[in-house]
Enzyme design. Sequence first.
Site, short mmCIF file in Angstrom:
data_model
loop_
_atom_site.label_atom_id
_atom_site.label_comp_id
_atom_site.label_asym_id
_atom_site.label_seq_id
_atom_site.Cartn_x
_atom_site.Cartn_y
_atom_site.Cartn_z
N SER A 1 0.85 -1.14 0.07
CA SER A 1 -0.03 0.05 0.04
C SER A 1 0.85 1.21 -0.01
O SER A 1 1.89 1.22 0.90
CB SER A 1 -1.07 -0.10 1.32
OG SER A 1 -1.48 1.23 1.52
N LYS B 1 -1.06 -0.78 -4.44
CA LYS B 1 -2.23 -0.08 -3.99
C LYS B 1 -2.03 1.22 -3.68
O LYS B 1 -0.93 1.52 -2.88
CB LYS B 1 -3.09 -0.85 -2.66
CG LYS B 1 -3.92 0.03 -1.89
CD LYS B 1 -4.63 -0.69 -0.82
CE LYS B 1 -4.86 0.13 0.55
NZ LYS B 1 -5.58 -0.84 1.20
N LEU B 2 -2.52 2.16 -4.36
CA LEU B 2 -2.32 3.65 -4.33
C LEU B 2 -3.50 4.35 -3.27
O LEU B 2 -4.84 4.23 -3.71
CB LEU B 2 -2.15 4.33 -5.60
CG LEU B 2 -1.32 3.71 -6.53
CD1 LEU B 2 -1.18 4.66 -7.69
CD2 LEU B 2 0.19 4.00 -6.05
N LYS B 3 -3.10 5.09 -2.47
CA LYS B 3 -4.15 5.84 -1.77
C LYS B 3 -4.67 6.89 -2.56
O LYS B 3 -3.72 7.80 -3.14
CB LYS B 3 -3.47 6.30 -0.31
CG LYS B 3 -3.26 5.01 0.67
CD LYS B 3 -4.24 4.75 1.14
CE LYS B 3 -4.25 3.48 2.13
NZ LYS B 3 -5.42 3.20 2.83
N ASP C 1 -7.35 3.06 -3.02
CA ASP C 1 -8.14 3.08 -1.68
C ASP C 1 -8.34 4.63 -1.34
O ASP C 1 -7.42 5.31 -1.11
CB ASP C 1 -7.26 2.34 -0.67
CG ASP C 1 -7.98 2.35 0.61
OD1 ASP C 1 -9.21 2.83 0.91
OD2 ASP C 1 -7.29 1.83 1.70
N ASN D 1 -10.20 5.49 1.41
CA ASN D 1 -10.60 5.81 2.81
C ASN D 1 -11.70 6.63 2.93
O ASN D 1 -11.46 7.66 3.77
CB ASN D 1 -9.38 5.88 3.62
CG ASN D 1 -8.21 5.02 3.80
OD1 ASN D 1 -7.32 4.81 3.15
ND2 ASN D 1 -8.88 3.99 4.50
N GLU E 1 -11.34 0.94 -3.45
CA GLU E 1 -11.51 0.46 -2.05
C GLU E 1 -12.29 1.72 -1.32
O GLU E 1 -11.77 2.86 -1.26
CB GLU E 1 -10.33 0.11 -1.60
CG GLU E 1 -10.43 -0.45 0.01
CD GLU E 1 -9.07 -0.71 0.40
OE1 GLU E 1 -8.28 -0.90 -0.25
OE2 GLU E 1 -9.18 -1.19 1.77
N ASP F 1 -14.12 -1.90 2.93
CA ASP F 1 -13.05 -1.84 3.89
C ASP F 1 -13.72 -1.47 5.08
O ASP F 1 -14.53 -2.22 5.84
CB ASP F 1 -11.87 -1.15 3.48
CG ASP F 1 -11.01 -1.17 4.88
OD1 ASP F 1 -11.10 -1.57 5.81
OD2 ASP F 1 -9.71 -0.41 4.78
N LYS G 1 -10.29 -7.35 7.32
CA LYS G 1 -9.20 -7.14 8.46
C LYS G 1 -9.84 -7.52 9.63
O LYS G 1 -11.01 -7.27 10.19
CB LYS G 1 -8.97 -5.55 8.80
CG LYS G 1 -8.39 -4.84 7.37
CD LYS G 1 -8.32 -3.46 7.80
CE LYS G 1 -7.73 -2.67 6.55
NZ LYS G 1 -7.85 -1.18 6.71
N GLY H 1 -4.36 -4.53 5.79
CA GLY H 1 -3.38 -4.34 6.72
C GLY H 1 -3.53 -3.20 7.55
O GLY H 1 -4.24 -2.17 7.04
O1 SMG Z 1 -0.52 -2.71 6.70
O2 SMG Z 1 0.04 -2.56 4.72
C1 SMG Z 1 -0.56 -2.20 5.54
C2 SMG Z 1 -1.43 -0.78 5.36
C3 SMG Z 1 -2.43 -1.13 4.43
O3 SMG Z 1 -3.25 0.69 3.50
C4 SMG Z 1 -3.48 0.00 4.20
N1 SMG Z 1 -4.17 0.27 5.35
O4 SMG Z 1 -7.67 1.46 4.75
O5 SMG Z 1 -6.67 -0.28 4.26
C5 SMG Z 1 -6.56 0.92 4.73
C6 SMG Z 1 -5.24 1.13 5.21
C7 SMG Z 1 -5.64 1.54 6.71
C8 SMG Z 1 -4.54 1.95 7.53
S1 SMG Z 1 -4.21 3.61 7.46
C9 SMG Z 1 -3.71 4.01 8.90
MG MG Z 2 -8.62 0.65 3.28
#
Ligand code: SMG
Ligand code: MG
Length: 379
Positions: A145, A171-173, A199, A201, A224, A249, A273, A301
């Site tokens: 990520s 995976k790109l935020k 993703d 969020n 996501e 998610d 998760k 994760g």
């Molecule tokens: O543990 O590889 C990891 C992080 C993966 O992007 C990741 N997690 O929304 O999926 C998600 C984020 C949540 C954590 S951001 C604090």
């Molecule tokens: Mg996510």
Amino acid sequence: MPREDVTPLRLDAVELRRIELPLVSPFRTSFGTETARDILLVRVVAEDVDGWGECVAGNEPLYSSEYVEACQHVLQHHLIPRLFAHDRGRVSAQQVAKILEPVKDHRMSKGAIEAAVLDAQLRACGTNFATHLGAVRATVPSGVSVGIMDSIDQLVTTVGRYLDDGYVRIKLKIEPGWDIEPIAEIRRVFGDSVPLQVDANTAYTRDDGAHLAQLDRFGLLLIEQPLPEDDVTGHAIIAREVGTPICLDESITSAEAAIDAIERGACSIVNIKAGRVGGYLEAVRVHDVCAERGVPVWCGGMLETGIGRAMNLALAALPNFTVTGDVSASERFWARDIVDEPVRLNDGHVTVPTRPGCGVEIDQEFLDSVTTSTVTLAS
Ligand code: SMG
Ligand code: MG
């Protein structure tokens, strides 16, 4: 199916330990930037065997309403006392959710203590998480990520490094203002064959369907969580407007929530998760209900240490985890992990631990050196 009950153990004590671990580089999402994690670890001492659990809540209530200080409080004052009071402290992981049911929500806290009890029980009987949960693979493909960056150049450099490392999926935020352009550039530089997903969020609104549909031309695996977690109907609307599969998610807080979201057409892929759904046992249930409905899942994760990472790998080895997960190497986040066998990348894959319990041992000296507080509760 395995996963049948294992013998209850008597809990003698529970230790709540907080550690501070700096991230190797800042991790920015649509809700904020993290540079270090304040992590709550739970250790149960039960009949001479230790079990560990990791609470995945963040420093602040930004990913969800839970945050580490509140988790410590609810564990100390509400959850652990209920376990101690049950049958004079004799509990099995399979009973934990039921015993703690009167306490609303607090899934990350419940998940952490359930994991610690399960770890102790499995160590006591010499079984590992993978076997107990029903794993069918010895290794799993590893995705990484990638946070929001200050510039597209910096993003290109970072993604290039991860591809060189061997990660098989990126995976790109994303967030409004950091979506179409950076994705277009990543596709231009690295080509169309790199497995890529995004993703958000929860950063978008129901009005953003047409905007998000512009991502369709990049052949992404999935988008996501574009909308707020309680807007399942909104996701169903977006899913009709956008060609790219929608994955949830934050919205998936239980097996029931997964069934509801799938039946309402809000998602066609589910991120699992354990912390978000209240523990690994509920995570397996989410896996099962998705499998029954033909919906593929992948393991999310939460920037875990080697403890949570080891448990996640066991989960990610279940049969319906057919989409590559955020199960990266320890070094993706940590200069040094707190366990004896940090997760390592090997030809784009990571190995599911096989030793009893979660399969890793604590590096006690290093753990002590990063510990900021310890509270021990005795039954
Ligand atoms: O543990 O590889 C990891 C992080 C993966 O992007 C990741 N997690 O929304 O999926 C998600 C984020 C949540 C954590 S951001 C604090
Ligand atoms: Mg996510």
